[in-house]
Design an enzyme around this catalytic site. Structure first.
Site, short mmCIF file in Angstrom:
data_model
loop_
_atom_site.label_atom_id
_atom_site.label_comp_id
_atom_site.label_asym_id
_atom_site.label_seq_id
_atom_site.Cartn_x
_atom_site.Cartn_y
_atom_site.Cartn_z
N LEU A 13 52.15 -27.70 -5.15
CA LEU A 13 53.03 -26.57 -5.51
C LEU A 13 53.04 -25.48 -4.44
O LEU A 13 52.98 -24.29 -4.74
CB LEU A 13 52.63 -26.01 -6.88
CG LEU A 13 52.83 -26.99 -8.03
CD1 LEU A 13 52.43 -26.38 -9.37
CD2 LEU A 13 54.30 -27.45 -8.10
N VAL A 15 55.38 -24.04 -1.05
CA VAL A 15 56.80 -23.66 -1.00
C VAL A 15 57.74 -24.87 -1.17
O VAL A 15 58.65 -24.84 -2.00
CB VAL A 15 57.08 -22.97 0.36
CG1 VAL A 15 58.55 -22.69 0.53
CG2 VAL A 15 56.30 -21.70 0.45
N ARG A 36 46.37 -29.41 -6.96
CA ARG A 36 44.89 -29.47 -6.96
C ARG A 36 44.31 -28.23 -7.65
O ARG A 36 43.48 -28.33 -8.53
CB ARG A 36 44.38 -29.58 -5.52
CG ARG A 36 42.88 -29.44 -5.42
CD ARG A 36 42.40 -29.46 -3.99
NE ARG A 36 42.91 -28.36 -3.19
CZ ARG A 36 42.52 -28.09 -1.95
NH1 ARG A 36 41.65 -28.86 -1.35
NH2 ARG A 36 43.03 -27.06 -1.29
N ALA A 79 49.52 -32.68 5.23
CA ALA A 79 49.38 -34.02 5.82
C ALA A 79 47.91 -34.31 6.12
O ALA A 79 47.14 -33.40 6.41
CB ALA A 79 50.21 -34.11 7.10
N ASN A 105 54.61 -33.98 5.83
CA ASN A 105 54.83 -34.16 7.28
C ASN A 105 53.86 -35.17 7.88
O ASN A 105 53.25 -34.91 8.92
CB ASN A 105 54.68 -32.81 7.99
CG ASN A 105 55.84 -31.90 7.67
OD1 ASN A 105 56.98 -32.35 7.57
ND2 ASN A 105 55.55 -30.62 7.48
N SER A 131 63.65 -32.64 5.30
CA SER A 131 63.91 -31.58 6.27
C SER A 131 64.82 -30.53 5.66
O SER A 131 65.66 -30.83 4.83
CB SER A 131 64.57 -32.16 7.51
OG SER A 131 64.89 -31.13 8.40
N LYS A 189 62.06 -38.98 10.81
CA LYS A 189 61.88 -37.53 10.67
C LYS A 189 61.25 -36.96 11.95
O LYS A 189 61.61 -35.88 12.42
CB LYS A 189 61.00 -37.23 9.45
CG LYS A 189 60.53 -35.78 9.34
CD LYS A 189 61.65 -34.84 8.97
CE LYS A 189 61.37 -33.36 9.15
NZ LYS A 189 60.10 -32.80 8.82
N HIS A 192 63.90 -36.79 14.52
CA HIS A 192 64.74 -35.65 14.14
C HIS A 192 64.13 -34.36 14.67
O HIS A 192 64.82 -33.53 15.26
CB HIS A 192 64.86 -35.61 12.60
CG HIS A 192 65.28 -34.28 12.05
ND1 HIS A 192 64.41 -33.22 11.94
CD2 HIS A 192 66.47 -33.84 11.58
CE1 HIS A 192 65.06 -32.19 11.42
NE2 HIS A 192 66.31 -32.53 11.20
N ASN A 193 62.83 -34.18 14.49
CA ASN A 193 62.20 -32.95 14.96
C ASN A 193 62.22 -32.86 16.48
O ASN A 193 62.41 -31.77 17.03
CB ASN A 193 60.76 -32.88 14.45
CG ASN A 193 60.69 -32.50 12.99
OD1 ASN A 193 61.64 -32.72 12.25
ND2 ASN A 193 59.58 -31.96 12.55
N GLU A 196 65.53 -31.81 17.46
CA GLU A 196 65.64 -30.38 17.14
C GLU A 196 65.05 -29.53 18.30
O GLU A 196 65.65 -28.53 18.71
CB GLU A 196 64.87 -30.13 15.84
CG GLU A 196 64.91 -28.72 15.32
CD GLU A 196 64.09 -28.63 14.02
OE1 GLU A 196 64.27 -29.49 13.13
OE2 GLU A 196 63.27 -27.71 13.91
N ARG A 294 58.27 -25.45 26.29
CA ARG A 294 57.45 -24.60 25.40
C ARG A 294 56.06 -24.41 26.00
O ARG A 294 55.48 -23.32 25.90
CB ARG A 294 57.35 -25.24 24.01
CG ARG A 294 58.66 -25.22 23.26
CD ARG A 294 58.45 -25.46 21.78
NE ARG A 294 59.71 -25.71 21.11
CZ ARG A 294 59.86 -25.78 19.80
NH1 ARG A 294 58.83 -25.62 19.01
NH2 ARG A 294 61.04 -26.02 19.26
P1 ATR Z 1 52.35 -24.94 3.17
O1 ATR Z 1 52.18 -24.99 4.66
O2 ATR Z 1 53.77 -24.88 2.72
O3 ATR Z 1 51.45 -24.01 2.44
P2 ATR Z 1 50.77 -27.35 3.07
O4 ATR Z 1 49.60 -26.65 3.67
O5 ATR Z 1 51.39 -28.48 3.83
O6 ATR Z 1 51.93 -26.38 2.64
O7 ATR Z 1 50.35 -27.91 1.63
C1 ATR Z 1 49.76 -27.11 0.68
C2 ATR Z 1 49.55 -27.99 -0.54
O8 ATR Z 1 48.61 -29.01 -0.20
C3 ATR Z 1 48.99 -27.26 -1.72
O9 ATR Z 1 49.52 -27.84 -2.87
C4 ATR Z 1 47.50 -27.54 -1.59
O10 ATR Z 1 46.80 -27.46 -2.80
P3 ATR Z 1 46.04 -26.09 -3.23
O11 ATR Z 1 47.09 -25.22 -3.80
O12 ATR Z 1 45.05 -26.55 -4.23
O13 ATR Z 1 45.41 -25.53 -1.98
C5 ATR Z 1 47.52 -28.96 -1.11
N1 ATR Z 1 46.30 -29.35 -0.44
C6 ATR Z 1 45.90 -28.97 0.80
N2 ATR Z 1 44.72 -29.55 1.11
C7 ATR Z 1 44.39 -30.32 0.06
C8 ATR Z 1 43.30 -31.21 -0.23
N3 ATR Z 1 42.33 -31.44 0.66
N4 ATR Z 1 43.29 -31.84 -1.43
C9 ATR Z 1 44.28 -31.65 -2.29
N5 ATR Z 1 45.33 -30.83 -2.11
C10 ATR Z 1 45.39 -30.19 -0.94
#
Ligand code: ATR
Length: 496
Positions: A13, A15, A36, A79, A105, A131, A189, A192-193, A196, A294
């Site tokens: 959950l 963005v 989580r 990722a 990603n 994307s 993907k 694509h990047n 970009e 870059r």
């Molecule tokens: P953003 O950059 O948009 O914040 P992200 O870092 O790619 O997104 O992903 C964040 C998501 O990965 C969150 O849902 C996070 O869970 P938490 O809200 O509990 O932190 C989840 N996440 C990151 N590391 C994790 C892990 N080791 N195990 C389970 N969920 C994980």
């Protein structure tokens, strides 16, 4: 089966995850949300998802129990380890035929590994590029799914309705289609990047040529040129946002762009594309140069020192026909962009051979037409080229693009010449033209490279067809004793 069961589950959950859930809900699908840190599930249901059909789960088991079969769960988490951890937890409670979709990603080799591991357990795996950032996720992203082919009919409706839509001859067309086999969704993907990166750098070079070292125009004047370009062959999201950026002033009236430190960041997908191009021996020069540009930007302190001691050419005010030059620049940018996409497709073609994918070439360009950062009218022309000739060897062989490059060529050359004379760096525009000139050459000076390699390392060469004689036999690895001092023993053949 209870109709209360949900159509799809989504884990993560942050963005992207939250917005994709709301988007799927808007399209009429019932989604179960899990994260989580489960307090985020409650917060999401009480706020952003309030009044929707979204339901929550506080454990993986609960999430899976709330889904229709075959169960479909999308992962939108960081990722790496988080993806593997959720795959382990899900596969422990899922049943044969259930589907795990990684929309994050991930690097494509991980998706290849995960597909094999899950298929061995009777589960299906899809790695899908997504994307378009926050807004794309909320209102329609470009989605690039690939992996276990049996999963596609099960997820097709949800994915195609959730994706961005672009108008087509028979109504709206979704920016989502099946890409191909295992790992290909995340691979495409990645490309694509990389593309970009190239598009952004080409625009930055055009901006640089129009500012102080070139035509000496202000950001606002340059924005007006970009606004006009956005009604022609360059019509695209990146040209549009660039014009808006160049018009944006800080509170004191100074253009914001002139207050931004000129050090570019990068998250690595452009670099992955360039590394993969080197690994596959494919000349994706424009993306490589965009990544290096870059890197050069990042060494600001060193550049500052260099700027004090390394002179460039004398500044000579531009005296030519300004409008003609601006039109030339539009053509230079367009031609360079065609080269970049041609190179991107060359890379995907090589990867398809390497990884044994049947890639959906027309579909790939079609998926990029909307919802993502590189969306443009031009991608519709690429789609048409591959629809007409699905196994098109190179985009540059398509009649439309052949004619476009021919038309752009004189202006493109004038721009590269003018930028070189004025000392304006054009790594991508210049690399594109050099690639074009190399690609269209039957003869390149690699004969000399081969002679040098044979001279210093006895690496041997092959004779040019038509030049065979008693000494230079067709098909043989030939070594010449260039100096009269070396021996006749050649080095064993190896491929670097
Ligand atoms: P953003 O950059 O948009 O914040 P992200 O870092 O790619 O997104 O992903 C964040 C998501 O990965 C969150 O849902 C996070 O869970 P938490 O809200 O509990 O932190 C989840 N996440 C990151 N590391 C994790 C892990 N080791 N195990 C389970 N969920 C994980």
């Amino acid at each position: 089966m209870s109709s209360d069961l949900a159509d799809i589950g989504l884990i993560g959950l942050a963005v992207m995850g939250q917005n994709l859930i709301l988007n799927m809900n808007d399209k009429g699908f019932k989604v179960v949300a899990y994260n989580r840190t489960t307090s985020k599930v409650d917060a999401f249901l009480a706020n952003e998802a309030k009044g929707t059909n979204v339901v929550g789960a506080h454990s993986i088991k609960e999430l899976v129990s709330k889904l229709k079969t075959p169960r479909k769960v999308v992962l939108l988490v960081q990722a790496g380890a988080a993806v593997d951890s959720f795959i382990d937890q899900l596969s422990a409670v899922m049943e044969k035929g259930d589907i795990i979709i990684d929309g994050g990603n991930s690097h494509y080799p991980d998706s290849i590994r995960r597909t094999a591991e899950l298929e061995a357990k009777g589960l299906l795996f899809v790695g899908s590029g997504v994307s378009g950032g926050e807004e794309g996720a909320r209102y329609g992203p470009s989605m690039m799914p690939g992996g276990s082919a049996a999963a596609w009919p099960e997820i097709k409706e949800i994915f195609q309705k959730t994706a961005a839509q672009v108008p087509g001859p028979n109504g709206d067309e979704p920016c989502c289609d099946w890409v191909g086999g295992t790992g290909s969704g995340h691979y495409v993907k990645m490309v694509h990047n990389g593309i970009e990166y190239g598009d952004m750098q080409l625009i930055a070079e055009a901006y640089d040529i129009l500012q102080v070292r070139g035509l000496d125009l202000s950001p606002s004047e340059i924005a007006d040129i970009f606004i006009k370009w956005n009604t022609g062959v360059l019509d695209s999201f990146l040209i549009q946002i660039t014009s808006e950026i160049l018009k944006y002033n800080d509170d004191d009236g100074v253009p914001m762009v002139q207050k931004i430190l000129d050090k570019a960041g990068q998250k690595g997908t452009g670099k992955w594309t360039a590394i993969n191009a080197l690994d596959l021996g494919t000349p994706v020069t424009l993306i490589g140069e965009a990544v290096f540009a870059r890197c050069l930007s990042a060494i600001k302190d060193e550049r500052t020192r260099a700027s004090k001691v390394l002179p460039g050419p004398e500044k000579v005010p531009f005296t030519g026909d300004k409008q003609q030059f601006i039109d030339d620049l539009e053509q230079a940018l367009y031609a360079s962009k065609i080269i970049s996409y041609a190179q991107g497709y060359m890379l995907m073609r090589e990867a398809a051979k390497e990884y044994k994918w049947e890639l959906n070439n027309a579909g790939i360009a079609a998926m990029w037409r909307g919802g993502c950062i590189i969306k443009s009218v031009f991608l519709g022309d690429i789609t048409k080229a591959f629809q007409k000739t699905p196994d098109l060897e190179n985009l540059l062989f398509d009649d439309f693009f052949k004619a476009a490059i021919a038309k752009a060529q004189p202006g493109w050359r004038r721009v590269v010449a003018q930028a070189t004379i004025s000392g304006t760096p054009i790594p991508c525009t210049g690399a594109a033209l050099s690639f074009f000139d190399g690609y269209r050459s039957e003869t390149v000076p690699a004969n000399l490279l081969q002679a040098q390699r044979d001279y210093f390392g006895a690496h041997t060469f092959k004779v040019l067809p038509g030049k065979e004689n008693a000494r230079l036999k067709a098909g043989e690895d030939i070594h010449v004793n260039w100096t009269g001092r070396g021996g006749n023993i050649s080095a064993s053949t190896y491929n670097a």
